[in-house]
Design a protein around this motif. Sequence first.
Motif, PDB file in Angstrom:
ATOM      1  N   CYS A  15       0.849  -1.190   0.000  1.00 38.07           N
ATOM      2  CA  CYS A  15       0.000   0.000   0.000  1.00 38.07           C
ATOM      3  C   CYS A  15       0.888   1.245   0.000  1.00 38.07           C
ATOM      4  O   CYS A  15       1.809   1.349   0.823  1.00 38.07           O
ATOM      5  CB  CYS A  15      -0.911  -0.008   1.232  1.00 38.07           C
ATOM      6  SG  CYS A  15      -1.861   1.527   1.435  1.00 38.07           S
ATOM      7  N   THR A  18       0.537   2.844   3.762  1.00 37.32           N
ATOM      8  CA  THR A  18       1.057   2.122   4.933  1.00 37.32           C
ATOM      9  C   THR A  18       2.413   1.480   4.674  1.00 37.32           C
ATOM     10  O   THR A  18       3.125   1.151   5.621  1.00 37.32           O
ATOM     11  CB  THR A  18       0.079   1.018   5.351  1.00 37.32           C
ATOM     12  OG1 THR A  18      -0.008   0.028   4.296  1.00 37.32           O
ATOM     13  CG2 THR A  18      -1.309   1.587   5.602  1.00 37.32           C
ATOM     14  N   GLU A  20       2.832  -1.469   3.676  1.00 34.84           N
ATOM     15  CA  GLU A  20       2.697  -2.857   4.078  1.00 34.84           C
ATOM     16  C   GLU A  20       1.900  -3.623   3.030  1.00 34.84           C
ATOM     17  O   GLU A  20       1.175  -3.026   2.226  1.00 34.84           O
ATOM     18  CB  GLU A  20       1.995  -2.962   5.439  1.00 34.84           C
ATOM     19  CG  GLU A  20       2.791  -2.338   6.586  1.00 34.84           C
ATOM     20  CD  GLU A  20       2.046  -2.412   7.905  1.00 34.84           C
ATOM     21  OE1 GLU A  20       0.859  -2.823   7.882  1.00 34.84           O
ATOM     22  OE2 GLU A  20       2.633  -2.058   8.939  1.00 34.84           O
ATOM     23  N   GLU A  36      -4.695   0.055   0.475  1.00 37.10           N
ATOM     24  CA  GLU A  36      -5.407  -0.706   1.502  1.00 37.10           C
ATOM     25  C   GLU A  36      -6.688   0.045   1.838  1.00 37.10           C
ATOM     26  O   GLU A  36      -6.676   1.265   2.008  1.00 37.10           O
ATOM     27  CB  GLU A  36      -4.533  -0.870   2.746  1.00 37.10           C
ATOM     28  CG  GLU A  36      -5.173  -1.670   3.855  1.00 37.10           C
ATOM     29  CD  GLU A  36      -5.451  -3.113   3.463  1.00 37.10           C
ATOM     30  OE1 GLU A  36      -6.627  -3.515   3.585  1.00 37.10           O
ATOM     31  OE2 GLU A  36      -4.512  -3.811   3.011  1.00 37.10           O
ATOM     32  N   ALA A  39      -6.812   2.327   4.840  1.00 37.83           N
ATOM     33  CA  ALA A  39      -5.845   3.424   4.725  1.00 37.83           C
ATOM     34  C   ALA A  39      -6.385   4.540   3.833  1.00 37.83           C
ATOM     35  O   ALA A  39      -6.257   5.734   4.168  1.00 37.83           O
ATOM     36  CB  ALA A  39      -4.521   2.900   4.179  1.00 37.83           C
TER      37      ALA A  39
END
Length: 333
Positions: A15, A18, A20, A36, A39
């Motif tokens: 993402c 983030t 992650e 995400e 997010a």
Amino acid sequence: MMNQESMPIPRDFLCPITREVMQNPVVLIEDGHSYELFAIETWLRDHNSSPMTNQTLTDRRWIHNYNLKSAIEEYCSQQHAIASLNQFLAFNVCFGRIPSEWEDKPTLKIRISLLGGSNVGKSTIARYLQYGNKTNFIRLNTTTTVGHDLIFFYLDQLFENKYVIVVQLTDIPGMERYESCCDNHFRTCHGALLVADSTDIDTLERIELYWYKQLHLKGKDDVEPTLICNKSDLFQENCDDDYRRIFLANAEHFASLHSMAICYTSALRGDNIRAMFKQLILRILHSKTLLKQIKADDNVYDTASVHLSDRRSSSISSSQETNISKTSSTKCC
């Protein structure tokens, strides 16, 4: 089944907000990038611009990116499989009782036979696998095998995260008058350790002319054999250069001809014993055909055990009913 390295994370799986790996990726329609879900929702509450381009948004709608979600899930599954495999490859072969916390887990049994003539060191190999480098015990307690000896081991890691692996090692008597009792072990073993005495080239010839031939004729089509040239310590100390050259050439030729692994060991010192045993177990588990057979045998064993248990329970119940009936009759009288 060598150790595998984790694959690098594709940048598109991360993402942009983030940094992650996304679990629920969505595409922001106006800028075309995936984020995400939680997010981008948090971002849009405080911003009216694209996280990637920083340009003002006229359309704040998004749609689920199902293709990307599927690709991420496949990647994570592969990573989990690699991590599980690498963890399993660190197993140790243990002698003793299976841990109590594994008692309810399914069990797969690998059968390995020790094949070869008398006095080649088969029993010493088996004792070393049991007791390690307690050489005084080995020297004092190793005798010629008359009947086959069964030794059971287990692996201290679960296979495929669920199976307990039990290894049955059968030490077959090497004297010719006992060879007729070996047929069943040829038929049922998944792997074989063909043991020759490296100081006696006749034992290697016996492996070629009898033991391997019988294993090939009577054993499973995909049985995993390993040629063990034992007593490498005496081979180096007591044999001259010409003998060593001839023996090594013959052993390498035989192993190469039949596409089998070859290992030089000293059972007395423990050289290469555990590594050889572990590699054979890994090759058996890596064989799709053998693994399928082992799992099928395990299911048959479990079913037979259940039926046997049912019969015993039924027999016990009938016996109890008979005793009750007798007791009732006695009271009535």
